[in-house]
Design a protein around this motif. Sequence first.
Motif, PDB file in Angstrom:
ATOM      1  N   ARG A  99       5.083  17.718  17.922  1.00 35.13           N
ATOM      2  CA  ARG A  99       6.141  17.997  18.904  1.00 35.13           C
ATOM      3  C   ARG A  99       7.523  17.753  18.319  1.00 35.13           C
ATOM      4  O   ARG A  99       8.433  18.572  18.478  1.00 35.13           O
ATOM      5  N   SER A 100       7.703  16.620  17.636  1.00 33.67           N
ATOM      6  CA  SER A 100       9.010  16.304  17.054  1.00 33.67           C
ATOM      7  C   SER A 100       9.180  16.868  15.648  1.00 33.67           C
ATOM      8  O   SER A 100      10.303  16.990  15.158  1.00 33.67           O
ATOM      9  N   GLY A 101       8.061  17.214  15.004  1.00 38.22           N
ATOM     10  CA  GLY A 101       8.123  17.678  13.629  1.00 38.22           C
ATOM     11  C   GLY A 101       8.363  16.570  12.629  1.00 38.22           C
ATOM     12  O   GLY A 101       8.569  16.830  11.440  1.00 38.22           O
ATOM     13  N   ARG A 102       8.316  15.332  13.080  1.00 41.27           N
ATOM     14  CA  ARG A 102       8.601  14.203  12.204  1.00 41.27           C
ATOM     15  C   ARG A 102       7.420  13.941  11.272  1.00 41.27           C
ATOM     16  O   ARG A 102       6.271  13.890  11.709  1.00 41.27           O
ATOM     17  N   THR A 103       7.737  13.767   9.989  1.00 36.56           N
ATOM     18  CA  THR A 103       6.706  13.514   8.980  1.00 36.56           C
ATOM     19  C   THR A 103       7.093  12.295   8.163  1.00 36.56           C
ATOM     20  O   THR A 103       8.253  12.153   7.768  1.00 36.56           O
ATOM     21  N   GLU A 104       6.138  11.428   7.917  1.00 33.91           N
ATOM     22  CA  GLU A 104       6.325  10.267   7.049  1.00 33.91           C
ATOM     23  C   GLU A 104       5.269  10.306   5.954  1.00 33.91           C
ATOM     24  O   GLU A 104       4.101  10.547   6.226  1.00 33.91           O
ATOM     25  N   GLY A 105       5.684  10.032   4.733  1.00 37.22           N
ATOM     26  CA  GLY A 105       4.753  10.002   3.622  1.00 37.22           C
ATOM     27  C   GLY A 105       4.461  11.389   3.079  1.00 37.22           C
ATOM     28  O   GLY A 105       4.987  12.410   3.556  1.00 37.22           O
ATOM     29  N   THR A 106       3.609  11.438   2.064  1.00 35.82           N
ATOM     30  CA  THR A 106       3.225  12.690   1.416  1.00 35.82           C
ATOM     31  C   THR A 106       1.709  12.721   1.257  1.00 35.82           C
ATOM     32  O   THR A 106       1.010  11.797   1.637  1.00 35.82           O
ATOM     33  N   GLY A 107       1.217  13.814   0.664  1.00 37.86           N
ATOM     34  CA  GLY A 107      -0.213  13.929   0.396  1.00 37.86           C
ATOM     35  C   GLY A 107      -0.910  14.988   1.210  1.00 37.86           C
ATOM     36  O   GLY A 107      -2.024  15.399   0.893  1.00 37.86           O
ATOM     37  N   VAL A 108      -0.267  15.441   2.305  1.00 41.28           N
ATOM     38  CA  VAL A 108      -0.846  16.474   3.168  1.00 41.28           C
ATOM     39  C   VAL A 108       0.145  17.629   3.255  1.00 41.28           C
ATOM     40  O   VAL A 108       1.333  17.414   3.558  1.00 41.28           O
ATOM     41  N   GLY A 109      -0.318  18.853   3.003  1.00 41.75           N
ATOM     42  CA  GLY A 109       0.550  20.025   3.093  1.00 41.75           C
ATOM     43  C   GLY A 109       0.774  20.435   4.537  1.00 41.75           C
ATOM     44  O   GLY A 109      -0.180  20.601   5.289  1.00 41.75           O
ATOM     45  N   LEU A 110       2.030  20.630   4.923  1.00 40.70           N
ATOM     46  CA  LEU A 110       2.335  20.982   6.315  1.00 40.70           C
ATOM     47  C   LEU A 110       1.824  22.377   6.653  1.00 40.70           C
ATOM     48  O   LEU A 110       1.413  22.630   7.793  1.00 40.70           O
ATOM     49  N   LYS A 111       1.832  23.293   5.692  1.00 40.96           N
ATOM     50  CA  LYS A 111       1.272  24.627   5.942  1.00 40.96           C
ATOM     51  C   LYS A 111      -0.231  24.535   6.188  1.00 40.96           C
ATOM     52  O   LYS A 111      -0.766  25.197   7.080  1.00 40.96           O
ATOM     53  N   ASP A 112      -0.903  23.723   5.403  1.00 39.33           N
ATOM     54  CA  ASP A 112      -2.336  23.526   5.609  1.00 39.33           C
ATOM     55  C   ASP A 112      -2.597  22.849   6.954  1.00 39.33           C
ATOM     56  O   ASP A 112      -3.562  23.169   7.650  1.00 39.33           O
ATOM     57  N   LEU A 113      -1.723  21.907   7.311  1.00 40.76           N
ATOM     58  CA  LEU A 113      -1.880  21.186   8.566  1.00 40.76           C
ATOM     59  C   LEU A 113      -1.810  22.131   9.756  1.00 40.76           C
ATOM     60  O   LEU A 113      -2.554  21.980  10.735  1.00 40.76           O
ATOM     61  N   ALA A 114      -0.945  23.113   9.674  1.00 36.39           N
ATOM     62  CA  ALA A 114      -0.817  24.082  10.760  1.00 36.39           C
ATOM     63  C   ALA A 114      -2.096  24.884  10.958  1.00 36.39           C
ATOM     64  O   ALA A 114      -2.370  25.373  12.062  1.00 36.39           O
ATOM     65  N   GLY A 115      -2.897  25.007   9.900  1.00 37.34           N
ATOM     66  CA  GLY A 115      -4.162  25.723   9.987  1.00 37.34           C
ATOM     67  C   GLY A 115      -5.352  24.818  10.253  1.00 37.34           C
ATOM     68  O   GLY A 115      -6.496  25.263  10.174  1.00 37.34           O
ATOM     69  N   GLY A 116      -5.100  23.535  10.541  1.00 36.83           N
ATOM     70  CA  GLY A 116      -6.181  22.609  10.859  1.00 36.83           C
ATOM     71  C   GLY A 116      -6.749  21.866   9.672  1.00 36.83           C
ATOM     72  O   GLY A 116      -7.798  21.225   9.776  1.00 36.83           O
ATOM     73  N   ASP A 117      -6.055  21.919   8.525  1.00 37.51           N
ATOM     74  CA  ASP A 117      -6.536  21.216   7.331  1.00 37.51           C
ATOM     75  C   ASP A 117      -5.623  20.021   7.069  1.00 37.51           C
ATOM     76  O   ASP A 117      -4.482  20.168   6.638  1.00 37.51           O
ATOM     77  N   ALA A 118      -6.134  18.820   7.342  1.00 34.08           N
ATOM     78  CA  ALA A 118      -5.359  17.594   7.148  1.00 34.08           C
ATOM     79  C   ALA A 118      -5.803  16.856   5.895  1.00 34.08           C
ATOM     80  O   ALA A 118      -5.599  15.650   5.782  1.00 34.08           O
ATOM     81  N   SER A 119      -6.415  17.551   4.952  1.00 37.01           N
ATOM     82  CA  SER A 119      -6.942  16.909   3.748  1.00 37.01           C
ATOM     83  C   SER A 119      -5.825  16.221   2.964  1.00 37.01           C
ATOM     84  O   SER A 119      -4.706  16.716   2.886  1.00 37.01           O
ATOM     85  N   TYR A 120      -6.178  15.061   2.394  1.00 37.41           N
ATOM     86  CA  TYR A 120      -5.197  14.240   1.683  1.00 37.41           C
ATOM     87  C   TYR A 120      -5.436  14.357   0.180  1.00 37.41           C
ATOM     88  O   TYR A 120      -6.572  14.240  -0.291  1.00 37.41           O
ATOM     89  N   ASN A 121      -4.368  14.581  -0.566  1.00 31.59           N
ATOM     90  CA  ASN A 121      -4.471  14.791  -2.002  1.00 31.59           C
ATOM     91  C   ASN A 121      -4.019  13.552  -2.765  1.00 31.59           C
ATOM     92  O   ASN A 121      -2.869  13.111  -2.633  1.00 31.59           O
ATOM     93  N   LEU A 122      -4.930  13.003  -3.560  1.00 34.96           N
ATOM     94  CA  LEU A 122      -4.604  11.932  -4.499  1.00 34.96           C
ATOM     95  C   LEU A 122      -4.374  12.570  -5.856  1.00 34.96           C
ATOM     96  O   LEU A 122      -5.266  13.196  -6.426  1.00 34.96           O
ATOM     97  N   GLN A 123      -3.145  12.442  -6.386  1.00 32.71           N
ATOM     98  CA  GLN A 123      -2.799  13.156  -7.609  1.00 32.71           C
ATOM     99  C   GLN A 123      -3.466  12.565  -8.846  1.00 32.71           C
ATOM    100  O   GLN A 123      -3.781  13.277  -9.784  1.00 32.71           O
ATOM    101  N   PHE A 124      -3.679  11.253  -8.848  1.00 38.31           N
ATOM    102  CA  PHE A 124      -4.218  10.624 -10.048  1.00 38.31           C
ATOM    103  C   PHE A 124      -5.057   9.431  -9.626  1.00 38.31           C
ATOM    104  O   PHE A 124      -4.527   8.428  -9.163  1.00 38.31           O
ATOM    105  N   THR A 125      -6.358   9.560  -9.751  1.00 39.38           N
ATOM    106  CA  THR A 125      -7.229   8.474  -9.308  1.00 39.38           C
ATOM    107  C   THR A 125      -7.382   7.430 -10.404  1.00 39.38           C
ATOM    108  O   THR A 125      -7.407   7.747 -11.588  1.00 39.38           O
TER     109      THR A 125
END
Length: 419
Positions: free
Chosen positions: A190-216
């Motif tokens: 509703r507010s569009g407020r985002t904190e942190g990174t790791g989830v693509g907002l375009k993917d989120l709009a399509g129902g994909d909230a997957s979190y990306n770890l760049q370097f394990t």
Amino acid sequence: CQFIDEHVSLNNESHVDTQLIHREAMLQFGQTGDSAVNPRAVTFLVTGSKLDLRRYMEGVEAEQLECEMRRYSTEGIHVRWPVQGAQGYNRWFSCTLRHSEGLFTVTGFLRHPSDQPPPGQQDYRRWPPIADGEILSTTGKLNTVPSIRLKQTCCLHCQFAIDHKGPNMTVEWHRQHRGERVKLFSHTSRSGRTEGTGVGLKDLAGGDASYNLQFTKMSSEATYICSVSVVPLFASVDVNLRIEGEEINRVRKKWQKILIVCPINKLNDCLCLTVFLTSVSLVAMVIKTQSPSVKASLRSQKKLHCQFAIDHKGPKVTVEWHQLHRGKKIKRFSYISDSGRTEGTGVGLKELSGGDASYNLRSTEMSSEGKYICSVSVMPLLADMQINLHITGEKFIILLFQIGGHKFLLSELRQVQHR
């Protein structure tokens, strides 16, 4: 399925008691008016909806699934669910489907329309009864447990679907490890407020909230929690991330930590050893000091002994010395082997490469007195030795005072006795 029903009552102390009742149930997909496949069980008949739980389980046999049904409490919150044909009130149930080998977990919310308004109290205190053989016509997130290799990009999967457009939703990711919970990402639609990174907002709009770890890395191991909230519903799924690899499998051995104290002379000096043993009783690391309590004369040299040994070559070793003095912890020395980074002085690097981390005081002062801690870390092991240093000898007590306009300086020589 197993339907875990609840019977809620107040005990003699007016506290809520919840009794869980395990009942036989069926999750049946079809049309309104269909007969129950098992007339003796409670049947949750899932009818037409924009969401179909079955699409998340394509190619999976029924015997590979574990199914659990529960009542879902909205905690007294009542909102009209914004879909066409929805009636004024709803009873909610959660349905959790798990793959028997842990490949995925699906959580769905089933809405059972009702013309009865909710009670004027928390719904869980007065659940409407459900009889055996009753058919409940209902309408309708997603999680996998990945196996990740060290130093690779990792995607922690979490997808969701909602049966109406433009929902007011909140998506969050948390990391939980050893009792500490840290928020990694959050987004409110509703507010569009985002904190942190790791989830693509375009993917989120399509129902994909997957979190990306760049370097394990080894420290990435933890439980990651994906949560999606659409008032009055809230659900979360846990992703237990485990790092794989030969090096990691080796450090995952079960350890036993043993402290050994051995007298070495008649002066009550002793040898202290901390030994780490693997589950098959092979010695993995040893750290030792000659005595946990030592004396030194004022303005003299003193060596605080600390030696260590490790059962393999080229380990990543971190060595540190701290002093506790009048309630303060002061770092005197630190060394990290793989980077070669050194802070402070007092330990010889040549000696350190041979397992001798002894700390050298060139000229002791009264402020040198206190507790010294030698710590050696080789992932996942950490051991330390404490040495109490007492200063003996002579010291000056200097008093400065003033009488009228004259200042006086008084010095007194005292013998410092060992405490």
